[in-house]
Enzyme design. Structure first.
Site, PDB file in Angstrom:
ATOM      1  N   ASP A  76       0.863  -1.190   0.000  1.00 38.28           N
ATOM      2  CA  ASP A  76       0.000   0.000   0.000  1.00 38.28           C
ATOM      3  C   ASP A  76       0.894   1.233   0.000  1.00 38.28           C
ATOM      4  O   ASP A  76       1.411   1.633   1.050  1.00 38.28           O
ATOM      5  CB  ASP A  76      -0.878   0.030   1.257  1.00 38.28           C
ATOM      6  CG  ASP A  76      -2.009  -0.969   1.216  1.00 38.28           C
ATOM      7  OD1 ASP A  76      -2.991  -0.716   0.509  1.00 38.28           O
ATOM      8  OD2 ASP A  76      -1.907  -2.005   1.891  1.00 38.28           O
ATOM      9  N   HIS A 177     -11.667   1.368  -3.865  1.00 32.78           N
ATOM     10  CA  HIS A 177     -12.155   0.065  -3.415  1.00 32.78           C
ATOM     11  C   HIS A 177     -13.508  -0.144  -4.084  1.00 32.78           C
ATOM     12  O   HIS A 177     -14.499   0.447  -3.655  1.00 32.78           O
ATOM     13  CB  HIS A 177     -12.320   0.024  -1.914  1.00 32.78           C
ATOM     14  CG  HIS A 177     -11.110   0.452  -1.127  1.00 32.78           C
ATOM     15  ND1 HIS A 177     -10.765   1.784  -0.927  1.00 32.78           N
ATOM     16  CD2 HIS A 177     -10.157  -0.275  -0.500  1.00 32.78           C
ATOM     17  CE1 HIS A 177      -9.666   1.851  -0.175  1.00 32.78           C
ATOM     18  NE2 HIS A 177      -9.270   0.611   0.090  1.00 32.78           N
ATOM     19  N   HIS A 189     -12.516  -2.281   8.037  1.00 30.23           N
ATOM     20  CA  HIS A 189     -11.565  -3.075   8.816  1.00 30.23           C
ATOM     21  C   HIS A 189     -12.237  -3.659  10.057  1.00 30.23           C
ATOM     22  O   HIS A 189     -11.879  -4.750  10.508  1.00 30.23           O
ATOM     23  CB  HIS A 189     -10.376  -2.218   9.264  1.00 30.23           C
ATOM     24  CG  HIS A 189      -9.470  -1.809   8.154  1.00 30.23           C
ATOM     25  ND1 HIS A 189      -9.675  -0.672   7.403  1.00 30.23           N
ATOM     26  CD2 HIS A 189      -8.337  -2.377   7.664  1.00 30.23           C
ATOM     27  CE1 HIS A 189      -8.707  -0.564   6.512  1.00 30.23           C
ATOM     28  NE2 HIS A 189      -7.882  -1.579   6.643  1.00 30.23           N
ATOM     29  N   ASP A 259      -9.752  -6.973  -1.201  1.00 31.96           N
ATOM     30  CA  ASP A 259      -9.162  -6.301  -0.048  1.00 31.96           C
ATOM     31  C   ASP A 259      -8.840  -7.393   0.982  1.00 31.96           C
ATOM     32  O   ASP A 259      -9.279  -8.538   0.863  1.00 31.96           O
ATOM     33  CB  ASP A 259     -10.126  -5.256   0.518  1.00 31.96           C
ATOM     34  CG  ASP A 259      -9.411  -4.136   1.268  1.00 31.96           C
ATOM     35  OD1 ASP A 259      -8.218  -4.301   1.586  1.00 31.96           O
ATOM     36  OD2 ASP A 259     -10.048  -3.102   1.544  1.00 31.96           O
TER      37      ASP A 259
END
Length: 485
Positions: A76, A177, A189, A259
């Site tokens: 990332d 995303h 998350h 992800d």
């Protein structure tokens, strides 16, 4: 059906886990020889510096080469608030929100290129960036300054420019995303956000930057762990055939990257191996497992994939197609790398200067640059708050004289004006209360998203994300007002 060992190899090829530390563990080397798809690098892998990362990448490639594979080595590296290679110092390039506010497409493209040059030198071939989410919800806790804009058109043109710059270096982009995390109010998350927008809104807002990225040649797209009731009222996008099918309907043919499957939005309550199978069934091609994972999880996930193929729940052709899409991306990268031999490191010699100028424009676009009082002798107070998981524990702001947390006893600074710095104060009432209680607050520096602000008595500077060029631009303003540190 191919021999079981061949199916097991395919089940490894679609996985990209991560381990802790700056050297390749022996058990991970064995997995790479057996066909593991690649490795995702995080802060613990990069803390020793770029040369260490280059050495680690070489170890990963060497182990994969013994098995006859080319690995995906990914990270990332968005610039601005989200950086892994510069996690100890802060990013040397502007982040998305500042670039969108500066609105200089040449600078945005050169920023993508600068990141690509650095990643290529470190042996990394896939960057999990840029963010294509339209940050239409100012209270978004995880996207915010990672987005180029709250306006879909602005975001789209900067996403395309950033992709073009990055991929000119032979490093693949992974635009994220899908189908868009920007209008949500939760962090995937730790939660399962819901994007409550109809299909017409999705096409007019969320999908616009992804279409621009596809037109710019983006090599891959990352899914989001959010529920989009207009497409699928039950499953998060990463596990949803209607959501990922929409991406294919838009004409995108490269690999779809999940992800991280350890995130709550994907694997609670089903667990990572089950989420991996569902994601492959839905149309994903490359599965990120998340940071610091034991090899036992990779084996468990591979076993779940093999069992799904054997039971007929996962078509062998779907698994083969996933691996083929990744292989085509890697082959294309090899061709691009060969075509650009001799061009490494060719950046505009004025790039650093132009980045600071971009930071000045971003600052002016959202700040109150009038009414800043005399700051001679001013002290810097950081009101510290925890960053979201995507940003992590990295430096931010000006070097402080004092750090306080909301609710802590507040010190007195007799006769000293205070430069108070915060992140996303508009969505954290406890931060606003702390700032209001700090006697002597002379200027507020908001390093997060420039949300609503009712503290008109204290001028506010908004660099629109943290970066070293942003620090330079803020410092210029403060020194013109007399700050002498």
């Amino acid at each position: 059906m191919p021999p079981e060992t061949a199916v097991e190899t395919l089940a490894l090829r679609v996985q990209v886990p991560a381990f802790a530390g700056a050297t390749l563990p022996a058990d991970y080397a064995d997995l790479l020889r057996a066909g593991l798809g690649g490795i995702c690098l995080f802060g613990s892998n990069t803390a020793a510096g770029e040369e260490s990362v280059r050495s680690l990448s070489a170890e990963i490639r060497s182990a994969s080469a013994e098995g006859g594979w080319t690995p995906v080595i990914t990270i990332d590296e968005e610039g601005g608030d989200v950086t892994r290679l510069e996690a100890l110092t802060g990013s040397s390039v502007l982040g998305a929100a500042a670039l969108g506010a500066a609105d200089d497409l040449a600078l945005t493209e050169e920023t993508g290129r600068a990141i690509g040059v650095r990643l290529a030198r470190a042996g990394i071939n896939l960057d999990l960036a840029p963010v294509a989410d339209v940050n239409s919800n100012p209270d978004n806790p995880v996207i915010a300054t990672r987005s180029f804009s709250r306006d879909a058109g602005v975001a789209a043109k900067h996403v395309a420019a950033w992709v073009k710059g990055l991929e000119s270096t032979g490093v693949a982009a992974c635009v994220k995303h899908f189908p868009g995390h920007g209008d949500t109010g939760q962090d995937s998350h730790v939660d399962l956000p819901v994007l409550d927008a109809d299909l017409a809104t999705l096409r007019e807002r969320e999908l616009v930057p992804f279409l621009a990225a596809a037109d710019a040649g983006a090599a891959s797209v990352m899914t989001s762990h959010i529920v989009v009731p207009a497409l699928d009222p039950e499953l998060p996008g990463t596990l949803s055939a209607p959501v990922l099918g929409l991406l294919r309907e838009l004409g995108y043919e490269g690999p779809i990257v999940s992800d991280a499957l350890d995130m709550a939005g994907a694997s609670e309550p089903r667990g990572i191996p089950a989420a991996a199978v569902l994601s492959l069934q839905a149309g994903a091609d490359l599965l990120l497992l998340g940071p610091d994972k034991p090899t036992s999880l990779v084996h468990e996930t591979a076993a779940a994939i093999v069992a799904a193929v054997e039971s007929g729940d996962l078509a062998l052709e779907r698994l083969q197609d996933a691996v083929a899409r990744v292989d085509r991306m890697l082959a294309d990268l090899a061709d691009r790398t060969a075509a650009r031999q001799g061009t490494d490191g060719e950046l505009d010699p004025r790039f650093e200067e132009r980045s600071v100028e971009g930071a000045r424009r971003a600052l002016a676009a959202a700040s109150d640059l009038t009414g800043i009082p005399d700051l001679a002798g001013a002290r810097v107070v950081t009101v510290d708050t925890e960053a979201n998981i995507a940003v992590g524990d990295v430096p931010w702001g000006l070097p402080p004289d004092l750090v306080v947390r909301p609710g802590d006893p507040l010190p007195e600074f007799p006769d000293a004006p205070l430069i108070v710095q915060v992140r996303d104060a508009h969505r954290r009432p406890e931060v606003g209360r702390t700032v209001a209680e700090l006697r002597g607050a002379a200027v507020l520096v908001e390093w997060g998203w420039p949300g609503t602000y009712d503290g008109a008595a204290v001028p506010r500077l908004c660099p629109q994300g943290y970066s070293l060029p942003g620090v330079a631009a803020v410092t210029e303003i403060l020194r013109r007002a007399g700050w002498d540190k």
